[in-house]
Design an enzyme around this catalytic site. Structure first.
Site, short mmCIF file in Angstrom:
data_model
loop_
_atom_site.label_atom_id
_atom_site.label_comp_id
_atom_site.label_asym_id
_atom_site.label_seq_id
_atom_site.Cartn_x
_atom_site.Cartn_y
_atom_site.Cartn_z
N GLY A 155 25.50 -17.08 6.13
CA GLY A 155 24.77 -17.64 7.26
C GLY A 155 23.39 -18.07 6.82
CE1 TYR A 215 30.82 -1.68 4.44
CE2 TYR A 215 30.29 0.45 3.46
CZ TYR A 215 30.36 -0.94 3.38
OH TYR A 215 29.95 -1.57 2.23
CB ALA A 246 30.93 -5.89 -3.26
N GLY A 250 22.43 -11.77 1.01
CA GLY A 250 22.28 -10.33 1.18
C GLY A 250 21.54 -9.68 0.04
#
Length: 326
Positions: free
Chosen positions: A33, A146, A114, A11
């Site tokens: 992934g 989120y 995080a 990421g």
């Protein structure tokens, strides 16, 4: 030399963190992934890749073998994701984090997790200290999936520390930007559109204010949180204290790129009635300064110029699709 596991190492923040860990001589394992198509992978020396999902205990155990610290960066993030994949947001951010903490506890390793400024929701009393109240909208609004999933993840960190003695630290990022960020956020999407010959988009006249934090500063704070004994059990806001309107930032990007005058649009018309934007988002960083010795050192103008300069030569990034939200 340390031995670190970075979940979500492909990421944006995770990838930069991997590179910095390698620069300081650490051996790094990445659990994620497959990397995004076309994106250059971080240096291979001292990197071990474990392809898998943080919800899979077997893959996590394999990734944890031999490490002494875990940087838990894996998450589903971005307005486009909140609206399109709300169930995945909740499942990965909560259930995945539970799995990471459980396996880290069994392996007796240090964890840095995080988190996000979204935790605070729409609390109007800025600047937000780490212990400020959370003020959210209705559960029917996907906008808050989120925020809520990350808040539950933070509760898990504190619970594992209290019940099992897990040594863990939480870092909350405030509007981090920089090279390689997916074009789904204010800075990255505006630069991406401008360099592709499209006008940047400003929602609601750009009156919202944010405190934009360059990726280098965010990684600095993350590494300090991992290395300071006094950081164990604590949560830290990592963000600039320089407040700027979104309109000012997009206008600066337009000037740097020579792009057209930004387009204006209404948030509800573009993203639907279940999405709410936040008028202000400002951190209090006193705790990070006093405990970590950290502060945001990259002025916004410098950070934007550096990001635009990088983006001009990143053909693979310019070829990515526009997310349609930020």
């Amino acid at each position: 030399m340390g031995r670190a596991l970075v979940t979500g190492g492909h990421g944006f923040i995770g990838g930069h963190l991997v590179e910095r860990l390698l620069e300081q001589g650490d051996e790094v394992t990445v659990l994620d992934g497959a990397p995004p198509p076309g994106r250059p992978a971080p240096g291979q020396k001292h990197v071990r890749f474990v392809e898998g999902d943080i919800r899979d205990p077997d893959r996590l155990r394999a990734a944890l073998a031999g490490v002494d610290s875990v940087y838990h960066m894996a998450a589903v993030v971005g307005v486009d994701q909140y609206l399109a994949r709300p169930l995945d947001v909740i499942d990965i951010n909560f259930s995945g984090t539970r799995n990471v903490l459980d396996q880290a506890c069994r392996a007796d390793v240090r964890v840095v997790m995080a988190s996000t400024s979204e935790i605070f929701g729409k609390n109007p009393a800025v600047p937000w200290t780490e212990d400020a109240d959370r003020v959210l909208g209705p559960t029917s609004a996907s906008r808050w999936t989120y925020s809520s999933s990350k808040a539950l993840a933070e509760h898990l960190v504190h619970a594992f520390a209290a019940q099992h003695g897990l040594a863990a630290t939480i870092v909350r990022y405030f509007n981090v930007y920089g090279p390689r960020q997916r074009p789904a956020y204010v800075v990255s999407r505006s630069i991406h559109r401008a360099l592709n010959g499209l006008s940047p988009v400003i929602y609601d006249r750009g009156r919202q204010t944010r405190c934009f934090t360059h990726i280098d500063d965010a990684v600095d704070g993350t590494l300090l949180a991992a290395g300071k004994p006094g950081a164990v059990g604590e949560c830290f806001n990592l963000g600039s204290d320089a407040e700027a309107t979104v309109g000012e930032v997009v206008a600066a990007i337009a000037e740097l790129t020579g792009s057209a005058v930004p387009e204006g649009t209404d948030t509800r018309s573009a993203l639907g009635r279940t999405y709410e934007d936040l008028p202000r988002r400002v951190p209090s960083t006193g705790r990070a300064q006093s405990v970590l010795g950290w502060e945001c050192r990259t002025p916004l103008a410098e950070g934007l110029a550096r990001t635009v300069a990088w983006a001009r030569g990143a053909d693979w990034w310019l070829a990515l699709p526009d997310s349609g939200a930020c």
